[in-house]
Design a protein around this motif. Structure first.
Motif, PDB file in Angstrom:
ATOM      1  N   THR A 184       4.080   5.777  -5.372  1.00 18.21           N
ATOM      2  CA  THR A 184       4.251   5.614  -6.823  1.00 18.21           C
ATOM      3  C   THR A 184       3.178   6.420  -7.565  1.00 18.21           C
ATOM      4  O   THR A 184       3.446   7.046  -8.597  1.00 18.21           O
ATOM      5  N   GLN A 185       1.955   6.416  -7.028  1.00 17.82           N
ATOM      6  CA  GLN A 185       0.877   7.188  -7.638  1.00 17.82           C
ATOM      7  C   GLN A 185       1.202   8.685  -7.618  1.00 17.82           C
ATOM      8  O   GLN A 185       1.001   9.394  -8.619  1.00 17.82           O
ATOM      9  N   ILE A 186       1.751   9.153  -6.487  1.00 17.05           N
ATOM     10  CA  ILE A 186       2.119  10.580  -6.382  1.00 17.05           C
ATOM     11  C   ILE A 186       3.207  10.897  -7.413  1.00 17.05           C
ATOM     12  O   ILE A 186       3.157  11.918  -8.103  1.00 17.05           O
ATOM     13  N   LYS A 202       3.499  13.493 -14.891  1.00 17.48           N
ATOM     14  CA  LYS A 202       2.599  13.895 -15.995  1.00 17.48           C
ATOM     15  C   LYS A 202       2.596  15.400 -16.219  1.00 17.48           C
ATOM     16  O   LYS A 202       2.084  15.875 -17.232  1.00 17.48           O
ATOM     17  N   GLU A 251       2.690   1.704  -3.365  1.00 17.67           N
ATOM     18  CA  GLU A 251       1.712   2.082  -4.405  1.00 17.67           C
ATOM     19  C   GLU A 251       1.276   3.536  -4.247  1.00 17.67           C
ATOM     20  O   GLU A 251       1.111   4.254  -5.227  1.00 17.67           O
ATOM     21  N   LYS A 252       1.115   3.963  -2.997  1.00 14.48           N
ATOM     22  CA  LYS A 252       0.665   5.334  -2.739  1.00 14.48           C
ATOM     23  C   LYS A 252       1.712   6.346  -3.248  1.00 14.48           C
ATOM     24  O   LYS A 252       1.373   7.312  -3.943  1.00 14.48           O
ATOM     25  N   ASN A 284       3.802   9.321 -10.260  1.00 16.00           N
ATOM     26  CA  ASN A 284       3.225   9.301 -11.613  1.00 16.00           C
ATOM     27  C   ASN A 284       2.412  10.559 -11.892  1.00 16.00           C
ATOM     28  O   ASN A 284       2.457  11.111 -12.988  1.00 16.00           O
ATOM     29  N   ASP A 285       1.670  11.032 -10.873  1.00 18.89           N
ATOM     30  CA  ASP A 285       0.915  12.286 -11.019  1.00 18.89           C
ATOM     31  C   ASP A 285       1.874  13.439 -11.294  1.00 18.89           C
ATOM     32  O   ASP A 285       1.581  14.315 -12.116  1.00 18.89           O
ATOM     33  N   THR A 296       0.840  -1.205   0.000  1.00 16.80           N
ATOM     34  CA  THR A 296       0.000   0.000   0.000  1.00 16.80           C
ATOM     35  C   THR A 296       0.875   1.255   0.000  1.00 16.80           C
ATOM     36  O   THR A 296       0.596   2.226  -0.714  1.00 16.80           O
TER      37      THR A 296
END
Lengths: 432, 475
Positions: B145-147, B153, B142-143, B149-150, B139
């Protein structure tokens, strides 16, 4: 303890492991002026275990890893828990696949130290005397000093059969010196790192910093000086050359910071001295000498920058694999070739020698450098005047083509290189 | 959720007490500090990730013993019933053998009185919303990693957008003849680091977060767009024309000044060594009239918060500067004994392996009443300085060195949009503090980094303040 860990690892999911085992004993003395304020000792055992897990995702092979500290007081159950947590975590660490270090037949270059000839305790009186025997001035003194001698028994093992053990001695003296002339008392800071017992060297360093502290006490605020070249000295030079080491490092290349090919011109259109840098596993009196890196990779001397051009990449097995170069391991000592200009010639015309900073920093990625000046010596063509305050700022790319290196060298722990580097094209901010 | 004391320390508490009680039969003062700190650092970047034990993870003990003149210490981390005899032998060698040998070499000793303690039994168990140990590694990775990736972009100029999250659970026990203390504290920190590249020019910046929080800290991560936008602006930043300017420091830079420029100068072990200029200013005005400054384990709820320090002294809330007047330094126990002052609970060790020094905890300028807009409007030509890369103290002569990340130009009371970077701020601390003329409301603290003393002895501290207006020398 190690055999217990290896045995437990057999029941924990992994595709490889690495153990760094270090047992360190130290003797530490803390002086305020000439009086002992506290004495300490320690005996600590540190074991770091890295667990590797390989996995496939969308057809690509990855190697995850996670490092955990195993305390010698951990129970069997705690060790297993820690290793299982590391194994589970490694499964989520998505790093491109690489090979672990394999055992090598290369000759190991072990660090030597004359501290090994006796007990650590035997050397303490001599070290203390080496500092205080030169502390004989009326207006200045050693304000405080901290002495550390460490003996570390190091063992590095991995699942492929690497098993390297060696003993290392390191010493450190942290020194504050102060001096009072007419106005106010001033101080300078010095950290002396060593791996050999050499009381004369230490006395010389202490005497030198005491004399510099005297000059700092006599110094005036740095005025505006125009078009005067600067002579960098001491630790600032070590910092400066880190800029080049980073450009020869496989890790920032892999991460997309730089993309130099072998033979690439790093230094530009050089009109001064060309940069030549070699990294070495063993340097006498360096605390960073080591036969292998922390992965167990056996180290050898490598010339990384030759005449301002990239000659070899340096990197551990992982990053070297990634960028397709021969791994060298992580090597702790740096040798920079001196120039052909003697100090006497560098100091023939007006110059500003920067002797001490609050903290001279070079950002090895951006090349920006700067620091507040604690002591400088300005030669106006006739006499030398000490100054303090103000700052120097600039970028390595602006100074590198015109750098002149002294013929004389200096060693600062794990750095051997020119005693002076003459630079121009920077910004000097006066003190007032 | 309660951050319970480590089960290891709970189990071994009696063994530690037994060791102290045995040594007390021979020595007049003995104390033991036991530490069991667990932590993990999670990091992701475009090309890889890592999950490793935190650099603050450690388990071990340090004994302090009165040797008849002053104090000796022994640090160790192998401690079971069977080890007691060898630990006592090591203590004897250091406390008696080394002291005797050094005396024989004509080394003079600085004498200290015997530590006198009051009877205290206390404990602190801190709570957080989500204990990190209750959330899986999956978790967490993943958390962040999401930040990442955001962030990635947001611009083609980004070559990386790194995110780091660290969780640390500190458990400590302290035991002496009269003290029996324990504490269990969880803190987390996080940072986002965008890295941009144009041709061969690389720039980066960071935004950090910290607190006595658990996994919920990651919900605080915000402002990705502005962070990336500001980092891209660094590619076109100019160097400042060296000189003296009116400046506004954001809370991070104000905190750096409070910490590096001033805080180190009131660490009272420096008073003992006659290394601090602060002594000369005690009871005197040292700063602008609107300036008040605090430090203390109890002065704020951040990473420098605790019940007791590493000498078993309870933490306090110290007013260092009160409306311009330097009121008090911050002190460890031995320095206070030497100076005849009351210890402020600032005796801290980098780890159980290291000596105690007087160290800061949570250090900050107290908020005022000025508005940031008014502060900007009051500047004819100057800079709004934001964030920093590093600082270095000079407690003896009060020189300052602050490596500031960026400055926004202000002309005729308005931000022009022009950026300068990097900026080196230097000068004389009393001049800088006395030049502080406006102080805004809204305290912001950050405890994401570590504080060294000289070039070693790193401890977690938080620093901060509000926006302050001053005059500074930039280069």
């Amino acid at each position: 303890m190690i055999s217990r860990i290896v045995s437990i690892l057999k029941s924990v999911k992994n595709d490889g492991w690495l153990i760094n085992d270090t047992l360190t004993e130290s003797i530490e003395l803390f002086f305020v002026k000439k009086d002992l304020d506290m004495n300490r000792g320690k005996k600590v055992h540190h074991i770091n275990v890295t667990v590797y897990v390989d996995f496939l995702e969308d057809g690509t092979k990855y190697k995850g890893s996670s490092t955990t500290n195993i305390s010698p007081t951990m129970s069997e159950e705690e060790i297993k828990d820690s290793l299982e947590v590391a194994s589970l975590a490694a499964g989520y660490v998505k790093n491109e696949y690489y090979d672990l270090v394999s055992p090598s037949n290369e000759e190991l270059i072990y660090p030597s130290s004359n501290f090994s000839k006796g007990e650590m305790r035997d050397y303490i009186p001599g070290l203390v005397e080496s500092v205080y025997k030169v502390d004989n001035f009326v207006n200045g003194k050693v304000n405080s000093a901290e002495f550390f001698i460490n003996k570390s028994d190091i063992r590095i093992m991995n699942s492929l059969g690497v098993d390297i053990a060696y003993t290392k001695f390191t010493g450190m003296i942290e020194l504050i010196t102060d001096w009072k002339e007419d106005i106010e008392e001033v101080e300078l800071y010095q950290m002396i790192n060593f791996s050999e017992y050499n009381s004369e060297d230490i006395s010389r360093s202490v005497e030198n910093v005491l004399n510099e502290t005297k000059q700092r006490a006599l110094a005036k605020p740095l005025p505006e000086l125009k078009d005067v070249p600067v002579l960098l000295s001491k630790g600032a030079i070590k910092e400066l050359f880190d800029y080049y080491k980073v450009r020869a490092d496989a890790k920032p290349k892999y991460e997309g910071f730089f993309n130099y090919e072998i033979g690439a011109n790093i230094q530009g259109d050089v009109k001064g001295d060309k940069v030549n840098i070699t990294v070495l596993p063993n340097l006498v009196n360096s605390t960073k000498s080591s036969p292998c890196d922390s992965n167990g990779f056996v180290l050898k001397e490598v010339e990384i920058i030759k005449d301002g051009l990239l000659n070899n990449y340096i990197g551990d097995k992982r990053y070297s694999n990634y960028v397709g170069v021969k791994p060298t391991g992580v090597i702790g000592n740096t040798k920079v070739a001196v120039g052909s200009t003697p100090e006497s010639i560098l100091k023939k015309d007006p110059y500003l020698e920067l002797v001490a900073f609050s903290d001279f920093q070079v950002n090895p990625i951006t090349g920006n450098f700067g620091g507040e000046i604690r002591l400088a010596r300005y030669f106006d063509g006739e006499s030398v005047t000490p100054y303090y305050g103000g700052s120097i700022t600039g970028n390595v790319t602006s100074i590198q083509e015109d750098m002149i290196f002294s013929k004389e060298d200096q060693q600062i722990n794990n750095f051997l290189g020119p005693k002076y580097v003459k630079i121009k094209n920077f910004s000097l901010t006066p003190s007032e | 959720m309660k951050a319970e004391l480590s089960s290891y320390l709970s189990k071994h508490r009696e063994l530690a007490k037994g060791l102290v009680d045995t040594l007390l039969k021979t020595y007049e003062y003995v104390s033991i500090l036991g530490v069991d700190t667990k932590g993990k650092t999670y990091a992701v970047s475009r090309k890889g990730s890592s999950i490793n034990d935190s650099m603050w993870s450690e388990r071990g003990y340090v004994l302090r013993v009165f040797n008849g003149i002053n104090y000796s210490e022994y640090s160790f981390n192998e401690f079971q019933e069977k080890d007691i005899r060898s630990i006592i032998d090591e203590v004897k060698e250091i406390v008696e053998g080394d002291v005797k040998r050094l005396k024989g070499q004509n080394v003079k000793f600085s004498d200290y009185p015997l530590i006198e303690e009051s009877l205290i039994k206390d404990s602190l168990i801190k709570e957080v919303k989500v204990l990190p140990s209750t959330v899986s590694a999956k978790t967490k990775i993943e958390k962040i990693t999401q930040i990442m990736n955001d962030g990635l972009k947001l611009s083609d100029q980004l070559i990386d957008f790194r995110v780091v999250y660290e969780e640390v659970h500190i458990s400590k026990i302290f035991y002496s003849a009269k003290k029996d203390l324990s504490q269990s504290i969880v803190y987390t920190t996080a940072a986002m680091v965008p890295i941009v590249k144009k041709d061969n020019d690389i720039k980066y910046s960071f935004k950090s977060y910290s607190g006595l929080k658990g996994f919920e800290l990651l919900e605080d991560l915000d402002g990705l767009e502005k962070l990336v936008e500001d980092t891209i602006k660094l590619l076109d930043a100019e160097r400042v024309v060296p000189g003296e300017y009116e400046i506004i420091c954001n809370p991070a830079v104000a905190g750096l000044i409070a910490h590096e420029a001033f805080g180190h100068g009131v660490e009272m072990d420096m008073f003992v060594k006659n290394r601090a200029k602060g002594v000369e200013f005690l009871g005197k005005p040292i700063a602008g009239k609107k300036v008040s400054m605090k430090d203390g384990a109890l002065s704020a709820e951040e990473v420098g918060t605790y019940l007791f320090d590493d000498e078993g002294t309870l933490g306090t809330d110290t007013t260092v500067i009160n409306e311009s007047v330097l009121e008090s330094g911050i002190s460890d126990l031995l320095s206070a004994m030497k100076l005849g002052t009351k210890p402020t609970g600032n005796g801290r060790r980098e780890s159980f392996e290291k000596k105690v020094y007087a160290r800061m905890t949570n250090t900050f300028f107290v908020p005022g009443n000025d508005e940031l807009e008014d502060m900007i409007a009051s500047i004819k030509k100057g800079y709004l300085l934001e964030d920093y890369n590093s600082g270095m103290e000079d407690p003896k002569n009060w020189g300052i060195q602050c490596m500031i990340a960026m400055g926004r130009e202000i002309i005729d009371g308005k931000l022009t949009g022009k950026i300068i970077a990097p900026v080196l701020m230097t000068g004389y601390v009393p001049d800088l503090l006395k030049s502080i003329s406006m102080v805004s409301d809204g305290l912001e603290l950050s405890g994401s980094g570590a504080c060294g003393k000289g070039y070693k002895e790193y401890v977690k501290t938080s620093t901060g303040g509000t926006y302050i207006k001053a005059v500074g020398r930039l280069g």
